[in-house]
Design an enzyme around this catalytic site. Sequence first.
Site, short mmCIF file in Angstrom:
data_model
loop_
_atom_site.label_atom_id
_atom_site.label_comp_id
_atom_site.label_asym_id
_atom_site.label_seq_id
_atom_site.Cartn_x
_atom_site.Cartn_y
_atom_site.Cartn_z
N GLU A 58 0.81 -1.21 0.00
CA GLU A 58 0.00 0.00 0.00
C GLU A 58 0.85 1.27 0.00
O GLU A 58 1.96 1.28 0.53
CB GLU A 58 -0.90 0.00 1.24
CG GLU A 58 -1.99 -1.04 1.12
CD GLU A 58 -2.82 -1.20 2.37
OE1 GLU A 58 -4.02 -1.47 2.23
OE2 GLU A 58 -2.30 -1.08 3.48
N CYS A 111 3.34 8.19 1.50
CA CYS A 111 3.90 7.17 2.38
C CYS A 111 4.10 5.92 1.53
O CYS A 111 3.15 5.40 0.95
CB CYS A 111 2.91 6.94 3.51
SG CYS A 111 3.43 5.69 4.68
N CYS A 133 6.91 -7.75 6.62
CA CYS A 133 8.11 -7.26 7.31
C CYS A 133 8.60 -8.36 8.24
O CYS A 133 7.81 -9.05 8.88
CB CYS A 133 7.79 -6.01 8.12
SG CYS A 133 9.24 -5.33 8.96
N CYS A 169 7.30 -6.32 14.89
CA CYS A 169 6.94 -5.52 16.07
C CYS A 169 5.53 -5.88 16.53
O CYS A 169 4.64 -6.11 15.72
CB CYS A 169 7.01 -4.03 15.74
SG CYS A 169 8.65 -3.51 15.23
N CYS A 210 2.36 -3.75 15.31
CA CYS A 210 2.27 -3.39 13.89
C CYS A 210 1.57 -4.47 13.08
O CYS A 210 1.96 -5.64 13.12
CB CYS A 210 3.68 -3.13 13.36
SG CYS A 210 3.73 -2.87 11.57
N GLY A 224 6.93 -2.55 5.62
CA GLY A 224 8.29 -3.04 5.51
C GLY A 224 9.32 -2.21 6.23
O GLY A 224 9.08 -1.09 6.66
N GLU A 225 10.49 -2.82 6.38
CA GLU A 225 11.63 -2.15 7.02
C GLU A 225 12.60 -1.77 5.89
O GLU A 225 13.31 -2.62 5.35
CB GLU A 225 12.29 -3.12 8.02
CG GLU A 225 13.63 -2.68 8.57
CD GLU A 225 13.68 -1.23 9.04
OE1 GLU A 225 12.91 -0.85 9.93
OE2 GLU A 225 14.49 -0.46 8.49
N SER A 258 12.30 5.77 7.56
CA SER A 258 11.94 5.41 8.92
C SER A 258 12.44 4.00 9.17
O SER A 258 12.20 3.09 8.37
CB SER A 258 10.42 5.48 9.06
OG SER A 258 10.03 5.02 10.34
N SER A 293 12.21 4.44 14.94
CA SER A 293 11.06 3.99 15.72
C SER A 293 11.56 3.48 17.07
O SER A 293 12.09 2.38 17.16
CB SER A 293 10.33 2.89 14.96
OG SER A 293 9.81 3.43 13.76
N LEU A 294 11.41 4.29 18.08
CA LEU A 294 12.03 3.99 19.38
C LEU A 294 11.09 3.16 20.27
O LEU A 294 11.46 2.08 20.70
CB LEU A 294 12.40 5.32 20.06
CG LEU A 294 13.49 5.25 21.10
CD1 LEU A 294 14.80 4.77 20.50
CD2 LEU A 294 13.69 6.62 21.75
N HIS A 295 9.95 3.69 20.62
CA HIS A 295 8.86 2.99 21.32
C HIS A 295 9.12 2.55 22.75
O HIS A 295 8.20 2.05 23.41
CB HIS A 295 8.38 1.76 20.53
CG HIS A 295 8.05 2.05 19.10
ND1 HIS A 295 7.20 3.05 18.72
CD2 HIS A 295 8.49 1.47 17.95
CE1 HIS A 295 7.11 3.06 17.40
NE2 HIS A 295 7.88 2.13 16.91
N ASN A 346 -2.82 2.76 16.52
CA ASN A 346 -3.98 2.33 15.75
C ASN A 346 -4.19 0.86 16.03
O ASN A 346 -3.44 0.01 15.54
CB ASN A 346 -3.74 2.58 14.27
CG ASN A 346 -3.71 4.07 13.99
OD1 ASN A 346 -4.67 4.78 14.28
ND2 ASN A 346 -2.59 4.55 13.50
N CYS A 367 -0.96 4.93 10.34
CA CYS A 367 0.26 4.18 10.63
C CYS A 367 -0.06 2.80 11.18
O CYS A 367 -0.89 2.66 12.07
CB CYS A 367 1.07 4.86 11.72
SG CYS A 367 1.57 6.48 11.29
N1 SAH Z 1 9.65 -0.32 9.40
C1 SAH Z 1 9.81 1.06 9.56
C2 SAH Z 1 8.88 1.90 8.74
C3 SAH Z 1 7.46 1.45 8.62
S1 SAH Z 1 6.46 1.56 10.05
C4 SAH Z 1 9.73 1.43 11.02
O1 SAH Z 1 9.34 0.61 11.83
O2 SAH Z 1 10.11 2.55 11.34
C5 SAH Z 1 6.15 3.30 10.16
C6 SAH Z 1 5.79 3.78 11.56
O3 SAH Z 1 4.51 3.30 11.94
C7 SAH Z 1 6.77 3.28 12.61
O4 SAH Z 1 7.16 4.30 13.48
C8 SAH Z 1 5.95 2.26 13.33
O5 SAH Z 1 6.42 2.07 14.62
C9 SAH Z 1 4.57 2.86 13.28
N2 SAH Z 1 3.52 1.90 13.57
C10 SAH Z 1 3.50 0.59 13.29
N3 SAH Z 1 2.35 0.04 13.70
C11 SAH Z 1 1.60 1.02 14.26
C12 SAH Z 1 0.30 1.07 14.83
N4 SAH Z 1 -0.48 -0.01 14.90
N5 SAH Z 1 -0.15 2.26 15.29
C13 SAH Z 1 0.62 3.37 15.17
N6 SAH Z 1 1.84 3.38 14.63
C14 SAH Z 1 2.35 2.22 14.17
FE1 SF4 Z 2 8.30 -3.82 10.41
FE2 SF4 Z 2 8.22 -1.20 11.02
FE3 SF4 Z 2 6.07 -2.78 11.38
FE4 SF4 Z 2 8.19 -3.06 12.96
S1 SF4 Z 2 6.86 -1.24 12.81
S2 SF4 Z 2 7.05 -4.73 12.00
S3 SF4 Z 2 9.85 -2.66 11.54
S4 SF4 Z 2 7.02 -2.27 9.45
#
Ligand code: SAH
Ligand code: SF4
Length: 378
Positions: free
Chosen positions: A91, A104, A111, A115, A118, A165-166, A197, A219-221, A301, A344
């Site tokens: 997408e 985006c 991926c 995570c 995600c 994806g990463e 990212s 993406s720290l979290h 989300n 996201c």
């Molecule tokens: N793989 C890369 C880029 C794609 S994800 C990364 O992880 O940075 C893009 C962003 O969306 C990242 O910061 C990720 O942590 C965030 N993200 C993933 N799942 C999410 C969700 N369910 N709600 C909000 N943000 C999310």
């Molecule tokens: Fe992959 Fe980014 Fe989703 Fe983590 S947040 S699973 S690195 S797409």
Amino acid sequence: MLANLLEYDLEGLAAWCDQRGEKRFRATQLFRWIHQKGASNFDAMSDLAKPLRNKLQAAAELRGLPVMSEHRSKDGTIKWLFDVGAGDAVESVFIPEDDRGTLCVSSQAGCAVGCRFCATGHQGFSRNLATWEIVAQLWFAVHFLRRHLGRSERVISNVVMMGMGEPLQNYSALVPALRIMLDDHAYGLSRRRVTVSTSGVVPMMERLAQDCPVALAVSLHAPDDTLRDNLVPLNRKYPLDELLKTCIAYLTHAPRDFITFEYCMLDGVNDQQSHARALVQLIARQGAGLQWCKFNLIPFNAFPASGLNGTPRGQITAFARVLLDAGIVTTVRKTRGDDIDAACGQLAGDVMDRTGVDARMARQRKVLFKGVPVIAAG
Ligand code: SAH
Ligand code: SF4
């Protein structure tokens, strides 16, 4: 087999032309036709001599990704689902704002990082996209929007590699795609307005600094390794101190003087005041002050399989306040396109269920557009 010319950055296209006895300026002309004008066939390229067009026709093609669906949000956000073959789809999301238009873009089908919060991560990994498949998302969107909005000026001013994806686990395809985005003969985007990212692939962050330093979001979290190991499994390989040192080193090459940290707010998991204070400590511990990064707090989300909930609004504000009071620039991400699941982490594409053909997928495989910009000659 025909070469898809969307695969090449200008250097690559010049080498391809050179192998066929064509001068470099021809490659530049061709490159402009493809990316600036959105030509999808060689016949449209009126300033190329007929014999050259015939030669191109015999050896090459300009092939985009078929569009399987398009969803428009009431806030103007548009999401496209592209077919990448073998049951996989990715997408892209266009997010219009007053002063910019952001696309985006996805870098992989699925991926491998996995995570917990995600949707893409929950699908697992299917495959890397090729350069042309990354570029085709922008190629389609720019020319579709120009036609659709009837505008010739820059409809897309920013690209964020924040789709599925990463990106740094698909490095060799990513870098030429970034170069095409930046090239003045193609999309001419500013380095400051193209953001990669990453969940923290340290060695590739180091390489990106050398090869193609664009804006970086990490993406720290989580403020500590125990929690981050759990949320972002890649942390076990590249723990926080190493990651943050690499971020600071990146700044020497970066087009901006800060790194953006994304932090997805998960109810009762990483959203307590103590976590905010620990983040301030973590940043301060690097010995570079507090101004070298910005925080972007992302409202989670939710999707059922995650078993997680989003932090209530008021608590996100209180968390932001701790960072702000300490002197760290902090924003809360505005959610866009949530009525069409374009926010996201909701980009689940439709990586085929590896155990069999998913019924929803089978229904969706009807192609809406061929995914190639149709342009008038001249
Ligand atoms: N793989 C890369 C880029 C794609 S994800 C990364 O992880 O940075 C893009 C962003 O969306 C990242 O910061 C990720 O942590 C965030 N993200 C993933 N799942 C999410 C969700 N369910 N709600 C909000 N943000 C999310
Ligand atoms: Fe992959 Fe980014 Fe989703 Fe983590 S947040 S699973 S690195 S797409």
